[in-house]
Write a protein that holds these residues in place. Structure first.
Motif, PDB file in Angstrom:
ATOM      1  N   GLY A  52     141.459  12.368  66.059  1.00 30.17           N
ATOM      2  CA  GLY A  52     142.469  11.820  65.172  1.00 30.17           C
ATOM      3  C   GLY A  52     142.547  10.306  65.139  1.00 30.17           C
ATOM      4  N   ILE A  53     141.908   9.609  66.067  1.00 29.24           N
ATOM      5  CA  ILE A  53     141.978   8.155  66.063  1.00 29.24           C
ATOM      6  C   ILE A  53     140.931   7.607  65.097  1.00 29.24           C
ATOM      7  CG2 ILE A  53     140.371   7.704  67.964  1.00 29.24           C
ATOM      8  CD1 ILE A  53     142.411   5.511  68.895  1.00 29.24           C
ATOM      9  N   THR A  54     141.309   6.586  64.344  1.00 26.83           N
ATOM     10  CA  THR A  54     140.351   5.953  63.443  1.00 26.83           C
ATOM     11  C   THR A  54     139.639   4.820  64.178  1.00 26.83           C
ATOM     12  OG1 THR A  54     141.962   4.342  62.636  1.00 26.83           O
ATOM     13  CG2 THR A  54     141.822   6.451  61.436  1.00 26.83           C
ATOM     14  N   GLN A  55     138.529   4.404  63.635  1.00 25.92           N
ATOM     15  CA  GLN A  55     137.778   3.299  64.227  1.00 25.92           C
ATOM     16  C   GLN A  55     138.649   2.039  64.260  1.00 25.92           C
ATOM     17  OE1 GLN A  55     133.791   2.794  62.761  1.00 25.92           O
ATOM     18  NE2 GLN A  55     133.719   0.646  63.324  1.00 25.92           N
ATOM     19  N   HIS A  56     139.359   1.793  63.177  1.00 26.88           N
ATOM     20  CA  HIS A  56     140.224   0.619  63.085  1.00 26.88           C
ATOM     21  C   HIS A  56     141.313   0.646  64.172  1.00 26.88           C
ATOM     22  CE1 HIS A  56     142.616  -2.613  61.329  1.00 26.88           C
ATOM     23  NE2 HIS A  56     143.662  -1.810  61.444  1.00 26.88           N
ATOM     24  N   MET A  57     141.962   1.793  64.333  1.00 25.45           N
ATOM     25  CA  MET A  57     143.046   1.907  65.305  1.00 25.45           C
ATOM     26  C   MET A  57     142.524   1.793  66.731  1.00 25.45           C
ATOM     27  SD  MET A  57     146.183   1.993  65.957  1.00 25.45           S
ATOM     28  CE  MET A  57     146.825   2.170  64.313  1.00 25.45           C
ATOM     29  N   LEU A  58     141.378   2.390  67.024  1.00 26.42           N
ATOM     30  CA  LEU A  58     140.802   2.285  68.364  1.00 26.42           C
ATOM     31  C   LEU A  58     140.480   0.822  68.672  1.00 26.42           C
ATOM     32  CD1 LEU A  58     139.781   3.468  70.995  1.00 26.42           C
ATOM     33  CD2 LEU A  58     137.625   4.020  69.844  1.00 26.42           C
ATOM     34  N   THR A  59     139.899   0.127  67.704  1.00 31.02           N
ATOM     35  CA  THR A  59     139.596  -1.291  67.882  1.00 31.02           C
ATOM     36  C   THR A  59     140.868  -2.082  68.165  1.00 31.02           C
ATOM     37  OG1 THR A  59     137.657  -1.144  66.447  1.00 31.02           O
ATOM     38  CG2 THR A  59     138.608  -3.336  66.765  1.00 31.02           C
ATOM     39  N   LYS A 115     151.749  21.516  69.683  1.00 26.25           N
ATOM     40  CA  LYS A 115     151.872  20.752  68.431  1.00 26.25           C
ATOM     41  C   LYS A 115     150.804  21.230  67.473  1.00 26.25           C
ATOM     42  CE  LYS A 115     154.464  16.913  69.622  1.00 26.25           C
ATOM     43  NZ  LYS A 115     155.310  16.093  68.876  1.00 26.25           N
ATOM     44  N   LYS A 116     151.013  20.911  66.204  1.00 30.56           N
ATOM     45  CA  LYS A 116     149.983  21.187  65.206  1.00 30.56           C
ATOM     46  C   LYS A 116     148.768  20.352  65.542  1.00 30.56           C
ATOM     47  CE  LYS A 116     153.351  22.072  61.617  1.00 30.56           C
ATOM     48  NZ  LYS A 116     153.907  21.615  60.349  1.00 30.56           N
ATOM     49  N   SER A 117     147.607  20.792  65.112  1.00 30.77           N
ATOM     50  CA  SER A 117     146.390  20.041  65.411  1.00 30.77           C
ATOM     51  C   SER A 117     146.458  18.655  64.786  1.00 30.77           C
ATOM     52  CB  SER A 117     145.152  20.780  64.915  1.00 30.77           C
ATOM     53  OG  SER A 117     145.192  20.863  63.514  1.00 30.77           O
ATOM     54  N   ILE A 118     145.856  17.701  65.463  1.00 22.78           N
ATOM     55  CA  ILE A 118     145.854  16.314  65.001  1.00 22.78           C
ATOM     56  C   ILE A 118     144.750  16.162  63.968  1.00 22.78           C
ATOM     57  CG2 ILE A 118     145.530  13.925  65.713  1.00 22.78           C
ATOM     58  CD1 ILE A 118     146.475  14.764  68.495  1.00 22.78           C
ATOM     59  N   SER A 119     145.093  15.545  62.841  1.00 20.80           N
ATOM     60  CA  SER A 119     144.084  15.353  61.794  1.00 20.80           C
ATOM     61  C   SER A 119     143.094  14.274  62.189  1.00 20.80           C
ATOM     62  CB  SER A 119     144.772  14.990  60.474  1.00 20.80           C
ATOM     63  OG  SER A 119     145.353  13.713  60.580  1.00 20.80           O
ATOM     64  N   GLN A 120     141.981  14.252  61.544  1.00 22.75           N
ATOM     65  CA  GLN A 120     140.925  13.249  61.791  1.00 22.75           C
ATOM     66  C   GLN A 120     141.092  12.084  60.827  1.00 22.75           C
ATOM     67  OE1 GLN A 120     138.454  13.129  64.090  1.00 22.75           O
ATOM     68  NE2 GLN A 120     139.250  14.952  65.051  1.00 22.75           N
ATOM     69  N   GLY A 121     142.099  11.247  61.057  1.00 23.49           N
ATOM     70  CA  GLY A 121     142.287  10.076  60.210  1.00 23.49           C
ATOM     71  C   GLY A 121     142.913  10.433  58.875  1.00 23.49           C
ATOM     72  N   ARG A 122     142.790   9.526  57.926  1.00 23.87           N
ATOM     73  CA  ARG A 122     143.384   9.727  56.602  1.00 23.87           C
ATOM     74  C   ARG A 122     142.554  10.666  55.764  1.00 23.87           C
ATOM     75  NH1 ARG A 122     145.009   3.621  54.773  1.00 23.87           N
ATOM     76  NH2 ARG A 122     146.263   3.158  56.584  1.00 23.87           N
ATOM     77  N   LYS A 123     143.231  11.373  54.902  1.00 23.67           N
ATOM     78  CA  LYS A 123     142.552  12.263  53.955  1.00 23.67           C
ATOM     79  C   LYS A 123     142.239  11.476  52.684  1.00 23.67           C
ATOM     80  CE  LYS A 123     143.865  16.421  55.897  1.00 23.67           C
ATOM     81  NZ  LYS A 123     142.944  17.218  56.523  1.00 23.67           N
ATOM     82  N   ALA A 124     141.124  11.781  52.069  1.00 23.24           N
ATOM     83  CA  ALA A 124     140.773  11.125  50.804  1.00 23.24           C
ATOM     84  C   ALA A 124     141.704  11.615  49.705  1.00 23.24           C
ATOM     85  CB  ALA A 124     139.325  11.434  50.457  1.00 23.24           C
ATOM     86  N   LYS A 125     142.071  10.710  48.795  1.00 19.55           N
ATOM     87  CA  LYS A 125     142.914  11.097  47.670  1.00 19.55           C
ATOM     88  C   LYS A 125     142.122  11.941  46.695  1.00 19.55           C
ATOM     89  CE  LYS A 125     146.020   7.160  47.763  1.00 19.55           C
ATOM     90  NZ  LYS A 125     146.538   6.020  47.036  1.00 19.55           N
ATOM     91  N   ALA A 126     142.761  12.981  46.229  1.00 18.38           N
ATOM     92  CA  ALA A 126     142.102  13.854  45.244  1.00 18.38           C
ATOM     93  C   ALA A 126     142.168  13.187  43.870  1.00 18.38           C
ATOM     94  CB  ALA A 126     142.803  15.213  45.200  1.00 18.38           C
ATOM     95  N   GLY A 127     141.073  13.339  43.146  1.00 20.39           N
ATOM     96  CA  GLY A 127     141.157  12.990  41.849  1.00 20.39           C
ATOM     97  C   GLY A 127     140.704  11.965  41.057  1.00 20.39           C
TER      98      GLY A 127
END
Length: 127
Positions: A52-59, A115-127
């Motif tokens: 769930g951690i993004t590269q940006h947040m880990l940095t 807890k609910k599973s942690i997502s892998q970062g942001r989801k891409a916007k549909a559309g």
């Protein structure tokens, strides 16, 4: 009875603990310190180990921990460059606290609802 927070000769422990909490606050800092307490890690290893951690947040979290003297970063002059992260002596002082938390979790962790599973970062916007 004297109020300790108004006594100029004494340390205001509430304020001091607020400083300590601020040093360790952040969604991922304790998890990063936990992993680095086990062994030295490279950036990619940390990212894979923390769902769930993004590269940006880990940095960002690693930079803050380094600035606060809790993590050290070693860059090796190799191609491709290799960077190791390790916990500092100052952060190793948190070892008894981590041990106490481990013991607490072993005793009470099963009583904490999952807890609910942690997502892998942001989801891409549909559309």
């Amino acid at each position: 009875m004297k109020n300790q927070t108004n006594d100029l000769d004494k340390v205001n422990m509430h304020e001091e603990m607020r400083r300590a909490f601020a040093l360790l606050s952040g969604k991922w800092k304790l998890e990063i310190l936990w992993l680095l307490n086990q062994r030295i890690h490279r950036f990619g290893e940390l990212r894979r180990a923390i769902p769930g951690i993004t590269q940006h947040m880990l940095t960002a979290q690693l930079r803050e921990l380094e600035a606060d003297g809790l993590v050290s970063r070693t860059v090796f002059a190799e191609v491709p460059p290799r960077v190791d992260y390790e916990i500092t002596l100052k952060a190793r002082g948190l070892g008894p606290t981590m041990d106490a938390l481990t013991q607490w979790w072993q005793k009470y962790g099963a009583t904490v609802p999952p807890k609910k599973s942690i997502s892998q970062g942001r989801k891409a916007k549909a559309g």
